[in-house]
Design a protein around this motif. Structure first.
Motif, mmCIF file in Angstrom:
data_model
loop_
_atom_site.group_PDB
_atom_site.id
_atom_site.type_symbol
_atom_site.label_atom_id
_atom_site.label_comp_id
_atom_site.label_asym_id
_atom_site.label_seq_id
_atom_site.Cartn_x
_atom_site.Cartn_y
_atom_site.Cartn_z
ATOM 1 N N GLY A 137 0.762 -1.401 0.007
ATOM 2 C CA GLY A 137 0.077 -0.041 0.136
ATOM 3 C C GLY A 137 0.984 1.311 -0.012
ATOM 4 O O GLY A 137 2.269 1.035 0.017
ATOM 5 N N ASP A 138 0.055 2.395 -0.036
ATOM 6 C CA ASP A 138 0.735 3.662 0.021
ATOM 7 C C ASP A 138 0.729 4.266 1.227
ATOM 8 O O ASP A 138 -0.342 3.920 1.988
ATOM 9 N N GLY A 139 1.456 5.346 1.752
ATOM 10 C CA GLY A 139 1.363 6.036 2.742
ATOM 11 C C GLY A 139 2.289 7.153 3.057
ATOM 12 O O GLY A 139 2.718 7.694 1.888
ATOM 13 N N THR A 140 2.315 7.473 4.027
ATOM 14 C CA THR A 140 3.155 8.799 4.565
ATOM 15 C C THR A 140 4.296 8.551 5.508
ATOM 16 O O THR A 140 4.068 7.549 6.279
ATOM 17 N N LEU A 141 5.419 9.067 5.134
ATOM 18 C CA LEU A 141 6.701 8.708 6.242
ATOM 19 C C LEU A 141 6.926 10.089 6.776
ATOM 20 O O LEU A 141 7.224 11.088 6.256
ATOM 21 N N GLU A 142 6.662 10.173 7.957
ATOM 22 C CA GLU A 142 7.172 11.416 8.729
ATOM 23 C C GLU A 142 8.448 11.180 9.402
ATOM 24 O O GLU A 142 8.634 10.230 10.306
ATOM 25 N N VAL A 143 9.412 12.113 9.183
ATOM 26 C CA VAL A 143 10.933 12.173 10.019
ATOM 27 C C VAL A 143 11.248 13.150 10.764
ATOM 28 O O VAL A 143 11.024 14.432 10.216
ATOM 29 N N VAL A 144 11.415 12.745 12.110
ATOM 30 C CA VAL A 144 11.487 14.108 12.983
ATOM 31 C C VAL A 144 12.754 13.982 13.530
ATOM 32 O O VAL A 144 12.947 12.743 14.310
ATOM 33 N N GLU A 145 13.787 14.355 13.332
ATOM 34 C CA GLU A 145 15.335 14.332 13.634
ATOM 35 C C GLU A 145 15.484 12.801 13.409
ATOM 36 O O GLU A 145 15.464 12.481 12.273
ATOM 37 N N LYS A 146 15.742 11.857 14.362
ATOM 38 C CA LYS A 146 15.926 10.554 13.953
ATOM 39 C C LYS A 146 14.978 9.689 14.066
ATOM 40 O O LYS A 146 15.045 8.408 14.064
ATOM 41 N N THR A 147 13.584 10.167 14.099
ATOM 42 C CA THR A 147 12.468 9.413 14.472
ATOM 43 C C THR A 147 11.803 9.341 13.120
ATOM 44 O O THR A 147 11.515 10.125 12.575
ATOM 45 N N VAL A 148 11.312 8.178 12.940
ATOM 46 C CA VAL A 148 10.667 7.812 11.536
ATOM 47 C C VAL A 148 9.142 7.317 11.754
ATOM 48 O O VAL A 148 9.342 6.067 12.775
ATOM 49 N N ILE A 149 8.146 7.755 11.318
ATOM 50 C CA ILE A 149 6.859 7.027 11.630
ATOM 51 C C ILE A 149 6.274 6.641 10.130
ATOM 52 O O ILE A 149 6.113 7.707 9.312
ATOM 53 N N LEU A 150 5.713 5.664 10.033
ATOM 54 C CA LEU A 150 5.109 5.153 8.884
ATOM 55 C C LEU A 150 3.655 5.144 9.230
ATOM 56 O O LEU A 150 3.122 4.418 10.126
ATOM 57 N N LYS A 151 2.879 5.886 8.338
ATOM 58 C CA LYS A 151 1.373 5.805 8.249
ATOM 59 C C LYS A 151 0.622 5.438 7.125
ATOM 60 O O LYS A 151 1.123 5.572 5.917
ATOM 61 N N ASP A 152 -0.278 4.754 7.432
ATOM 62 C CA ASP A 152 -1.114 4.322 6.006
ATOM 63 C C ASP A 152 -1.894 5.462 5.535
ATOM 64 O O ASP A 152 -1.897 6.634 6.102
ATOM 65 N N THR A 153 -2.858 5.179 4.618
ATOM 66 C CA THR A 153 -3.082 6.363 3.882
ATOM 67 C C THR A 153 -4.483 6.893 4.806
ATOM 68 O O THR A 153 -4.888 8.025 4.573
#
Ligand SMILES: Nc1ncnc2c1ncn2[C@@H]1O[C@H](COP(=O)(O)OP(=O)(O)OP(=O)(O)O)[C@@H](O)[C@H]1O
Ligand SMILES: [Mg+2]
Length: 891
Positions: A137-153
């Motif tokens: 699927g697709d989604g978004t990736l948020e990167v805050v400094e060294k933290t990465v969060i993957l979210k779905d649509t």
């Protein structure tokens, strides 16, 4: 089926209870990035560039942005207003200004509060070692400094990790996030992102995460060499900064009418995966259609006509709109559409399917194509497939089944075929129970007001009253004002009614010309090449004309006789063998002629092929010059027999070719096109029937196109010539229009460029139309100017020496021509010129041809070489040439 609306960008807004005007202004001021205090009323309500009926009928077009200022009373008079509404007003501004300011940063429209965060569009799947990965699927990736969060649509967090030093993240980078593998499709924000913005995105989905968690590793994988198909497409699509495209908010009236449940008004925006690729005119087109079909323009009407010129990407605009509304709506985010019916010419059904696939990818949307195996009644059982694609023919065949399915939107591609109310297709589509309708056409609406009425009434039934009302109120006064005997009052009334008609239709018709994409496409050279006739052509041509004269010209069943002569002369120009040897395929009235010629010119098949036609020789030389390059060539003709002849030539020369004509099954057509366009295909020539395949096809695999013969209707020629110069074209394009010097072909061309001499109706022998030309006109049409090098150049009365420059002394003449043309055009604009073939301004006119470069023999060798015509010099008598760079004069 998975669906994506890039939810991280969706900003669902809260319902705000009734507020006063002061509050409203205050709220608005708060979200205005510039800090400038504006009232809602200051923003345009409708943002579109409209074409008037006059423009359409005359073929001229307008790119004017027509802002309609919302009444101040609207601003806060109604109770339902939301932050989304206010933001959308800003969005309207952004859309307007987008046209002027390409660098406009739409992020301005949210807030000033920042948090250092990077945001990416991604595709993801479980970790695996497979080379050809199937993304889940697709989604978004948020990167805050060294933290990465993957979210779905839907904004739901599906993986996260933190703590490891990260390599550069860019398009195509792969990384692991928790137990998921992720590939970056594109960058939404590479630097800081607004806090308010990201907060909103979190609020639509799950709970907001703590800022950082530790102990997860973030190995950034190497960019894979073989990218999965969908990724390749996405990467290719990314062209620049991703500017959100938010639709205008509904007015308060609209909210009263449609938002009975008082749901919060939320922003509706084009999926981020498409905003990258949209051209500015396409962004406007989407907004325009959105407003029309949602009844935001006029509450009781839900139709739109998108009449953009050929190649402007009407398909993509519709896909973006459909995809957006399948996922979203302004009231509580509830999707506006569930099922969409797209009806197209059979040759384009698969093209639409491919375009959906190309722009959205298989993982986002599925389409249902009606064919021999898949029937509409099967579709009824597949609610998960939102789009049904069908040809006009199949639509008629399966109407009963289709009418049982509820569709929320009907799109009719190449909709100019619905100009005739008496055909079954029109009647059945008209009665289909679907109020939201979009009609697409790249061909200017022509010929008469009744046809115009048919398209209008189809799109927005009743908007101009009944057909009788229309005739009495509009058509009759307008036509009366065109009569030479019309007095001042009649002329004035006709003018007023024309203006009114324009006003009453312009809000739902949008037409832009190809100028809007000039900047995105490579250069284009337009060439009118005058080809010398061969002795056999001259002899047979004169023999036919003599024969016609000896028969007392107009004697016998007049029209049939003329049609036969016209067709025979046109065929001789293509190749005399088409008349001499193909008696069985003659038109009525032509038999006599073929018999006459065959008796007088008893030539053998192989003796006349291929040297007996000047145009054929030019084509052969051109192909010879190009065969060792990587360029491909489209050869277009209106005659199947000519295509046969060209096919034989290809066989003889061992050129691999594709062919598309009326007999090509619709299921095969797109395969043939796709195969030809593929860089891996070694098909060098594409033989195209202008009648069967002129519309809608994209043949960007070729960079040269030869229009081997012309039609009386310039719009039809233009359709055919527009097949290669369009988005996706990587090379400079050459379009050759071949005319046999001094013959009927030049006359046809002259009638296209100067409509002053055309006193009859549209003349189209192939369609067996009535010819209403006087004997004098016919005589002029048939006269063979054997010794001329170019009667068209003579007609221009140009004094140039044919070296490619317009001599200074001729500027006055040129200006005069220009004025004459302008007068003609303004006359056309006001008077509609019903009954004539109304070419668009996209067809070259006399004054424009004057500005082209003119070359008579001896033509410079370097030029001929550049054009690939060196070998054909002996068979070329004259060349008109027009070079279209970005933003320059075009055909
Ligand atoms: N923004 C874009 N970026 C890249 N390619 C595009 C874009 N928009 C459209 N195209 C491509 O341009 C080509 C022409 O588009 P399309 O067939 O939709 O034109 P059209 O307006 O329908 O023309 P016609 O009237 O001839 O049917 C297609 O190959 C399409 O994929
Ligand atoms: Mg199209």
């Amino acid at each position: 089926m998975r669906r994506s609306t890039a939810p991280s960008l969706r900003r669902s807004s809260q319902f705000i209870s009734p507020i006063s005007e002061t509050q409203c202004d205050h709220l608005h001021a708060a979200v205005t990035s510039s800090g400038e205090r504006r009232s809602v009323a200051q923003f345009p309500n409708a943002v579109r560039s409209t074409a008037s009926i006059l423009d359409l009928l005359s073929g001229s077009s307008s790119n004017t942005v027509v802002p309609e200022v919302q009444s101040p009373d609207d601003a806060c008079a109604r109770p339902i207003v939301s932050t989304a509404h206010v933001r959308s007003q800003e969005a309207k501004r952004s859309i307007v200004e987008l046209v002027k300011d390409e660098n406009f940063d739409s992020n301005q429209i949210v807030s000033h509060s920042y948090k250092s965060k990077r945001l990416f569009n991604v595709v993801w799947s479980k970790q695996s070692k497979k080379k050809h990965k199937t993304w889940e699927g697709d989604g978004t990736l948020e990167v805050v400094e060294k933290t990465v969060i993957l979210k779905d649509t839907d904004g739901k967090v599906i993986a996260q990790s933190s703590g490891t030093k990260m390599a550069k993240l860019e398009e195509g980078s792969r990384l692991y996030v928790g137990n998921k593998e992720v590939e970056i499709i594109d960058v939404i924000s590479s630097g800081d992102i607004h806090e308010a913005y990201s907060n909103k995105s979190c609020s639509t989905g799950s709970k907001r995460l703590p800022e950082a968690t530790s102990n997860a590793s973030l190995p950034v994988l190497k960019k894979s060499k073989i990218l999965p198909k969908s990724t390749l497409v996405c990467v290719q699509r990314n062209r620049g900064p991703n500017k959100p495209l938010i639709m205008p908010s509904p007015t308060h009236e609209h909210q009263w009418k449609h938002n009975h449940a008082h749901l919060p008004v939320v922003d509706v925006m084009v999926d981020n995966c498409l905003t990258h690729v949209l051209r500015p005119h396409q962004r406007l087109g989407i907004v325009f259609m959105y407003e029309c079909i949602l009844g935001m323009q006029r509450p009781e009407y839900h139709g739109a006509i998108l009449a953009d010129e050929m190649g402007l990407g009407k398909t993509l605009q519709c896909i973006a709109l459909v995809w957006m509304l399948l996922k979203q709506g302004p009231y509580g985010g509830k999707p506006v559409l569930q099922r969409v019916l797209i009806v197209t010419p059979s040759s384009l059904v698969v093209n639409w399917q491919n375009e959906f696939l190309h722009w959205l990818g298989r993982e986002r949307i599925q389409t249902f194509v009606v064919d021999q195996k898949s029937r509409p009644k099967d579709y009824r059982l597949l609610p998960q497939i939102p789009v049904m694609l069908i040809s006009y023919e199949m639509f008629i065949r399966y109407y009963d089944d289709i009418s049982q399915i509820h569709f929320d939107l009907l799109i009719c591609d190449e909709g100019h075929r619905l100009k005739n109310t008496t055909i079954k297709t029109y009647a059945l589509l008209y009665q289909l129970d679907c109020k939201r309708r979009i009609l697409l056409t790249g061909t200017p609406i022509q010929n008469d007001l009744q046809e115009f009425y048919a398209l209008i009434d189809f799109t927005n039934p009743g908007v101009l009253g009944s057909s009788t009302d229309f005739r009495k109120y509009f058509e009759e006064p307008i036509l009366a004002s065109r009569q030479p005997s019309a007095d001042e009052d009649v002329i004035s009334l006709g003018g007023e009614r024309a203006m009114e008609l324009n006003h009453r239709t312009s809000w739902f018709i949008l037409r832009r010309t190809q100028e809007v994409i000039n900047n995105f496409l490579p250069t284009r050279q337009e060439l009118v090449v005058l080809c010398r006739s061969t002795p056999l052509q001259q002899a047979t041509y004169e023999s036919v004309v003599d024969y016609w004269e000896s028969r007392g010209q107009g004697s016998g069943p007049e029209e049939v006789a003329h049609l036969g002569v016209i067709t025979a002369l046109k065929k001789i120009c293509n190749h005399p063998s088409l008349v001499i040897l193909h008696q069985s395929e003659s038109l009525p009235g032509e038999e006599d002629i073929t018999q006459h010629l065959t008796q007088n010119y008893p030539v053998q098949d192989d003796a006349i092929f291929p040297q007996q036609s000047g145009k054929l020789d030019v084509v052969i030389c051109l192909l010879e010059a190009l065969k060792c390059t990587k360029e491909k060539v489209v050869l277009v003709s209106y005659f199947t027999q000519t295509l046969d002849l060209l096919a034989s030539m290809c066989v003889q020369k061992q050129y691999k070719f594709s062919r598309l004509d009326g007999s090509t099954p619709s299921t095969q057509r797109m395969k043939i096109v796709k195969n030809f366009n593929s860089p891996h295909s070694d098909n060098f020539v594409f033989l195209l029937s202008a009648k069967a395949g002129g519309v809608g096809l994209n043949l960007t695999g070729a960079s040269r196109l030869v229009l081997y013969d012309s039609d009386w209707n310039p719009a039809t020629d233009l359709q055919a010539m527009s097949r290669i110069w369009r988005d996706g074209q990587m090379r400079s394009v050459y379009i050759y229009r071949l005319l046999t010097t001094g013959t009927i072909e030049e006359k046809i061309f002259q009638r296209q460029i100067s409509k002053t001499g055309l006193s009859g109706a549209v003349v189209d022998p192939q369609n067996q139309s009535t010819i209403r030309l006087s004997n004098e006109e016919l005589k002029d049409l048939f006269t063979f100017h054997r010794d001329s090098t170019c009667t068209t150049h003579e007609m221009l009365d140009c004094k140039c020496t044919g070296v490619g420059l317009v001599p200074h002394g001729d500027l006055q003449l040129q200006r005069n021509l220009s004025i004459a043309e302008d007068e003609l055009s303004s006359q056309r604009d006001c008077q509609l010129q019903v009954g004539q073939t109304l070419a668009s301004n996209t067809c070259v006119r006399m004054n424009q041809l004057f500005q082209w470069q003119h070359y008579s023999q001896p033509i410079e060798a370097t030029l001929l070489q550049e054009l690939g015509l060196s070998g054909a010099s002996h068979n070329i008598t004259f060349i008109f040439r027009n070079l279209s760079h970005s933003q320059t004069v075009r055909l």
